[in-house]
Design an enzyme around this catalytic site. Structure first.
Site, PDB file in Angstrom:
ATOM      1  CE  LYS A   9     -18.626  58.395  29.066  1.00 52.57           C
ATOM      2  NZ  LYS A   9     -17.858  57.884  27.898  1.00 52.57           N
ATOM      3  CE1 TYR A  49     -18.496  62.238  24.661  1.00 50.15           C
ATOM      4  CE2 TYR A  49     -20.856  61.874  24.700  1.00 50.15           C
ATOM      5  CZ  TYR A  49     -19.604  61.695  25.250  1.00 50.15           C
ATOM      6  OH  TYR A  49     -19.463  60.961  26.418  1.00 50.15           O
ATOM      7  NE  ARG A 102     -13.154  55.842  30.554  1.00 49.63           N
ATOM      8  CZ  ARG A 102     -12.841  56.900  29.801  1.00 49.63           C
ATOM      9  NH1 ARG A 102     -11.589  57.074  29.393  1.00 49.63           N
ATOM     10  NH2 ARG A 102     -13.768  57.785  29.474  1.00 49.63           N
ATOM     11  CG  ASN A 112     -15.665  54.971  28.238  1.00 47.30           C
ATOM     12  OD1 ASN A 112     -16.715  55.547  28.503  1.00 47.30           O
ATOM     13  ND2 ASN A 112     -14.742  55.493  27.456  1.00 47.30           N
ATOM     14  CG  HIS A 115     -16.861  63.164  29.929  1.00 51.97           C
ATOM     15  ND1 HIS A 115     -16.187  63.215  28.722  1.00 51.97           N
ATOM     16  CD2 HIS A 115     -16.785  64.414  30.458  1.00 51.97           C
ATOM     17  CE1 HIS A 115     -15.744  64.446  28.541  1.00 51.97           C
ATOM     18  NE2 HIS A 115     -16.092  65.196  29.570  1.00 51.97           N
ATOM     19  CD  GLU A 126     -15.794  68.533  28.776  1.00 54.86           C
ATOM     20  OE1 GLU A 126     -15.418  68.008  29.840  1.00 54.86           O
ATOM     21  OE2 GLU A 126     -15.711  67.963  27.671  1.00 54.86           O
TER      22      GLU A 126
HETATM   23  P1  ADP Z   1     -12.485  59.935  26.306  1.00 54.25           P
HETATM   24  O1  ADP Z   1     -13.873  59.798  26.899  1.00 54.25           O
HETATM   25  O2  ADP Z   1     -11.550  58.867  26.856  1.00 54.25           O
HETATM   26  O3  ADP Z   1     -11.913  61.328  26.423  1.00 54.25           O
HETATM   27  P2  ADP Z   1     -13.121  60.395  23.458  1.00 54.25           P
HETATM   28  O4  ADP Z   1     -13.317  61.849  23.735  1.00 54.25           O
HETATM   29  O5  ADP Z   1     -12.214  60.009  22.314  1.00 54.25           O
HETATM   30  O6  ADP Z   1     -12.587  59.593  24.742  1.00 54.25           O
HETATM   31  O7  ADP Z   1     -14.526  59.714  23.141  1.00 54.25           O
HETATM   32  C1  ADP Z   1     -15.679  60.089  23.873  1.00 54.25           C
HETATM   33  C2  ADP Z   1     -16.487  58.845  24.156  1.00 54.25           C
HETATM   34  O8  ADP Z   1     -16.956  58.292  22.932  1.00 54.25           O
HETATM   35  C3  ADP Z   1     -15.706  57.718  24.824  1.00 54.25           C
HETATM   36  O9  ADP Z   1     -15.554  57.908  26.216  1.00 54.25           O
HETATM   37  C4  ADP Z   1     -16.558  56.523  24.469  1.00 54.25           C
HETATM   38  O10 ADP Z   1     -17.705  56.445  25.315  1.00 54.25           O
HETATM   39  C5  ADP Z   1     -17.027  56.875  23.060  1.00 54.25           C
HETATM   40  N1  ADP Z   1     -16.140  56.279  22.037  1.00 54.25           N
HETATM   41  C6  ADP Z   1     -14.889  56.684  21.674  1.00 54.25           C
HETATM   42  N2  ADP Z   1     -14.379  55.889  20.726  1.00 54.25           N
HETATM   43  C7  ADP Z   1     -15.333  54.953  20.440  1.00 54.25           C
HETATM   44  C8  ADP Z   1     -15.439  53.835  19.542  1.00 54.25           C
HETATM   45  N3  ADP Z   1     -14.444  53.519  18.716  1.00 54.25           N
HETATM   46  N4  ADP Z   1     -16.564  53.101  19.561  1.00 54.25           N
HETATM   47  C9  ADP Z   1     -17.604  53.401  20.389  1.00 54.25           C
HETATM   48  N5  ADP Z   1     -17.567  54.453  21.268  1.00 54.25           N
HETATM   49  C10 ADP Z   1     -16.464  55.211  21.285  1.00 54.25           C
END
Ligand code: ADP
Length: 153
Positions: A9, A49, A102, A112, A115, A126
């Protein structure tokens, strides 16, 4: 063999962590079968997303993911989807385990660093979202011929 999608990212790109993160996948023994620098469109982020479209932070994630190009990587390996999720750590970097990408490198939920596809079914959607068929390669690696072959299944 199973494949998964990883995105490095914009926060990792800005912080000069591309090599560090790629190295973690390589030294684990995962095979890189696709790799490119990519500017993401609104359309691809809406799809990618879509599960978060009702969240208040959705517009912010899209802006963040468009703030620099990202590195798209397709990794191949036995049980690679789960292995890569473990290497990345949980979504909130502050709480992610030490030793994970992370956990070692991040202090944010949004920023973070990576992805990674969360299931085999998601990876199957994906990988083609980010890579055309002719951008993915296939070659035999020592991991295929020696390392995997040593495991009883
Ligand atoms: P992951 O990437 O761990 O699979 P998610 O699919 O739930 O997590 O979320 C996608 C991305 O959205 C996360 O990696 C993060 O960058 C962002 N994100 C998720 N939750 C939050 C939050 N509460 N506040 C800001 N960004 C968030």
């Amino acid at each position: 063999m199973e494949r998964t999608l990883v995105l490095i990212k914009p926060d990792a790109v800005q912080r000069g962590l591309i090599g560090n993160i790629l190295n973690r996948f390589e030294r684990k023994g995962l095979k890189v079968v696709g790799l490119k620098l990519m500017e993401l469109s609104d359309e691809i982020l809406d799809d990618h997303y879509s599960h978060l479209s009702d969240k208040p932070f959705f517009p912010r994630i899209k802006l963040f993911m468009r703030s620099t190009p990202v590195i798209a990587i397709c990794l191949e390996g036995f049980e690679v989807v789960d292995t890569v999720r473990t290497l990345c750590g949980i979504t909130n970097s502050r709480e992610a385990a030490s030793g994970t990408i992370r956990g070692d490198l991040g202090m944010s939920i949004q920023c973070n660093l990576v992805h990674a596809s969360d299931s085999i079914e998601t990876a199957e959607v994906e990988v083609p979202r980010f890579f055309a068929a002719d951008e993915l390669t296939d070659y035999e690696s020592v991991t295929d011929t020696v390392i995997y072959a040593s495991d009883e299944r």
